[in-house]
Scaffold this motif. Structure first.
Motif, PDB file in Angstrom:
ATOM      1  N   MET A  58       0.816  -1.197   0.000  1.00  0.00           N
ATOM      2  CA  MET A  58       0.000   0.000   0.000  1.00  0.00           C
ATOM      3  C   MET A  58       0.858   1.259   0.000  1.00  0.00           C
ATOM      4  SD  MET A  58      -3.053   0.965  -0.187  1.00  0.00           S
ATOM      5  CE  MET A  58      -4.577   0.883   0.652  1.00  0.00           C
ATOM      6  N   ALA A  59       1.962   1.236   0.752  1.00  0.00           N
ATOM      7  CA  ALA A  59       2.840   2.409   0.806  1.00  0.00           C
ATOM      8  C   ALA A  59       3.375   2.752  -0.576  1.00  0.00           C
ATOM      9  CB  ALA A  59       3.980   2.180   1.790  1.00  0.00           C
ATOM     10  N   ARG A  60       3.604   1.732  -1.399  1.00  0.00           N
ATOM     11  CA  ARG A  60       4.108   1.970  -2.757  1.00  0.00           C
ATOM     12  C   ARG A  60       3.082   2.753  -3.577  1.00  0.00           C
ATOM     13  NH1 ARG A  60       7.021  -3.009  -5.505  1.00  0.00           N
ATOM     14  NH2 ARG A  60       8.830  -2.203  -4.446  1.00  0.00           N
ATOM     15  N   ALA A  61       1.798   2.424  -3.420  1.00  0.00           N
ATOM     16  CA  ALA A  61       0.742   3.152  -4.129  1.00  0.00           C
ATOM     17  C   ALA A  61       0.641   4.584  -3.621  1.00  0.00           C
ATOM     18  CB  ALA A  61      -0.590   2.435  -3.966  1.00  0.00           C
ATOM     19  N   PHE A  62       0.743   4.760  -2.293  1.00  0.00           N
ATOM     20  CA  PHE A  62       0.706   6.106  -1.729  1.00  0.00           C
ATOM     21  C   PHE A  62       1.870   6.946  -2.239  1.00  0.00           C
ATOM     22  CE2 PHE A  62      -1.797   4.401   2.071  1.00  0.00           C
ATOM     23  CZ  PHE A  62      -2.985   4.938   1.624  1.00  0.00           C
ATOM     24  N   LYS A  63       3.031   6.330  -2.403  1.00  0.00           N
ATOM     25  CA  LYS A  63       4.198   7.077  -2.892  1.00  0.00           C
ATOM     26  C   LYS A  63       3.934   7.604  -4.293  1.00  0.00           C
ATOM     27  CE  LYS A  63       9.133   6.826  -3.755  1.00  0.00           C
ATOM     28  NZ  LYS A  63      10.343   6.006  -3.691  1.00  0.00           N
ATOM     29  N   ALA A  64       3.402   6.769  -5.169  1.00  0.00           N
ATOM     30  CA  ALA A  64       3.121   7.191  -6.544  1.00  0.00           C
ATOM     31  C   ALA A  64       2.106   8.330  -6.565  1.00  0.00           C
ATOM     32  CB  ALA A  64       2.622   6.008  -7.368  1.00  0.00           C
ATOM     33  N   VAL A  65       1.092   8.229  -5.731  1.00  0.00           N
ATOM     34  CA  VAL A  65       0.073   9.282  -5.672  1.00  0.00           C
ATOM     35  C   VAL A  65       0.663  10.557  -5.086  1.00  0.00           C
ATOM     36  CG1 VAL A  65      -2.144   9.945  -4.670  1.00  0.00           C
ATOM     37  CG2 VAL A  65      -1.830   7.652  -5.593  1.00  0.00           C
ATOM     38  N   ALA A  66       1.460  10.434  -4.020  1.00  0.00           N
ATOM     39  CA  ALA A  66       2.103  11.608  -3.419  1.00  0.00           C
ATOM     40  C   ALA A  66       2.963  12.333  -4.441  1.00  0.00           C
ATOM     41  CB  ALA A  66       2.929  11.199  -2.202  1.00  0.00           C
ATOM     42  N   LEU A  67       3.696  11.575  -5.246  1.00  0.00           N
ATOM     43  CA  LEU A  67       4.529  12.193  -6.282  1.00  0.00           C
ATOM     44  C   LEU A  67       3.673  12.869  -7.347  1.00  0.00           C
ATOM     45  CD1 LEU A  67       7.279   9.449  -6.620  1.00  0.00           C
ATOM     46  CD2 LEU A  67       7.521  11.726  -5.589  1.00  0.00           C
ATOM     47  N   ALA A  68       2.529  12.281  -7.690  1.00  0.00           N
ATOM     48  CA  ALA A  68       1.629  12.900  -8.669  1.00  0.00           C
ATOM     49  C   ALA A  68       1.057  14.209  -8.122  1.00  0.00           C
ATOM     50  CB  ALA A  68       0.507  11.932  -9.041  1.00  0.00           C
ATOM     51  N   LEU A  69       0.693  14.234  -6.849  1.00  0.00           N
ATOM     52  CA  LEU A  69       0.178  15.461  -6.240  1.00  0.00           C
ATOM     53  C   LEU A  69       1.271  16.524  -6.162  1.00  0.00           C
ATOM     54  CD1 LEU A  69      -2.052  13.985  -3.383  1.00  0.00           C
ATOM     55  CD2 LEU A  69      -2.734  14.686  -5.697  1.00  0.00           C
ATOM     56  N   ALA A  70       2.492  16.101  -5.874  1.00  0.00           N
ATOM     57  CA  ALA A  70       3.628  17.035  -5.835  1.00  0.00           C
ATOM     58  C   ALA A  70       3.886  17.619  -7.220  1.00  0.00           C
ATOM     59  CB  ALA A  70       4.871  16.328  -5.302  1.00  0.00           C
ATOM     60  N   ARG A  71       3.777  16.790  -8.260  1.00  0.00           N
ATOM     61  CA  ARG A  71       3.956  17.290  -9.634  1.00  0.00           C
ATOM     62  C   ARG A  71       2.886  18.322  -9.980  1.00  0.00           C
ATOM     63  NH1 ARG A  71       5.743  12.181 -10.594  1.00  0.00           N
ATOM     64  NH2 ARG A  71       3.708  11.347 -11.156  1.00  0.00           N
ATOM     65  N   ALA A  72       1.658  18.081  -9.538  1.00  0.00           N
ATOM     66  CA  ALA A  72       0.574  19.038  -9.795  1.00  0.00           C
ATOM     67  C   ALA A  72       0.895  20.374  -9.138  1.00  0.00           C
ATOM     68  CB  ALA A  72      -0.755  18.487  -9.273  1.00  0.00           C
ATOM     69  N   ALA A  73       1.428  20.337  -7.930  1.00  0.00           N
ATOM     70  CA  ALA A  73       1.821  21.572  -7.235  1.00  0.00           C
ATOM     71  C   ALA A  73       2.969  22.253  -7.966  1.00  0.00           C
ATOM     72  CB  ALA A  73       2.202  21.272  -5.792  1.00  0.00           C
ATOM     73  N   ASP A  74       3.923  21.474  -8.417  1.00  0.00           N
ATOM     74  CA  ASP A  74       5.063  22.028  -9.149  1.00  0.00           C
ATOM     75  C   ASP A  74       4.609  22.650 -10.470  1.00  0.00           C
ATOM     76  OD1 ASP A  74       8.030  22.324  -9.378  1.00  0.00           O
ATOM     77  OD2 ASP A  74       7.707  21.048 -11.147  1.00  0.00           O
ATOM     78  N   ASP A  75       3.674  22.005 -11.139  1.00  0.00           N
ATOM     79  CA  ASP A  75       3.145  22.534 -12.400  1.00  0.00           C
ATOM     80  C   ASP A  75       2.443  23.874 -12.205  1.00  0.00           C
ATOM     81  OD1 ASP A  75       4.106  20.293 -13.696  1.00  0.00           O
ATOM     82  OD2 ASP A  75       2.137  19.325 -13.904  1.00  0.00           O
ATOM     83  N   LYS A  76       1.916  24.118 -11.009  1.00  0.00           N
ATOM     84  CA  LYS A  76       1.241  25.386 -10.691  1.00  0.00           C
ATOM     85  C   LYS A  76       2.213  26.370 -10.047  1.00  0.00           C
ATOM     86  CE  LYS A  76      -3.053  26.098 -11.615  1.00  0.00           C
ATOM     87  NZ  LYS A  76      -3.383  26.725 -12.844  1.00  0.00           N
TER      88      LYS A  76
END
Length: 105
Positions: A1-19
């Motif tokens: 489960m932690a592996r899935a959370f990591k991928a999602v956390a990175l996707a949310l971080a990318r969204a913040a970086d894109d903004k």
């Protein structure tokens, strides 16, 4: 489960970086936190920027079919917290981020 959370956390971080979120950090806190596995911390340079970052992160979460379980209310002009369960996102002004220093906890 932690592996899935990591991928999602990175996707949310990318969204913040894109903004144009500043100093975006993804911290694995699963071994030290009883409430979450990852924290995403991002700095906003103004209230409108903070709101834009929150909206971008919400949109990215929606695309991943991830619902925000809790959100800090009332909304602050200095710090927003979005709780996705295994991931907690902190969007903070530079002053708040320096004062609370979450990375040092």
């Amino acid at each position: 489960m932690a592996r899935a959370f990591k991928a999602v956390a990175l996707a949310l971080a990318r969204a913040a970086d894109d903004k144009k979120g500043e100093d975006v950090s993804v911290l694995n806190v699963g071994k030290t936190s009883p409430i979450t596995d990852f924290m995403v911390i991002v700095t906003a340079n103004s209230r409108p920027h903070l709101e834009a970052l929150e909206s971008a992160i919400d949109d990215a979460a929606d695309e991943l079919d991830l619902k925000c379980l809790r959100r800090a209310r009332p909304a602050s002009d200095h710090w927003r917290v979005l709780d996705f369960g295994g991931i907690i996102v902190h969007i903070m002004t530079e002053e708040s981020r320096g004062f609370y220093a979450l990375e040092k906890l």
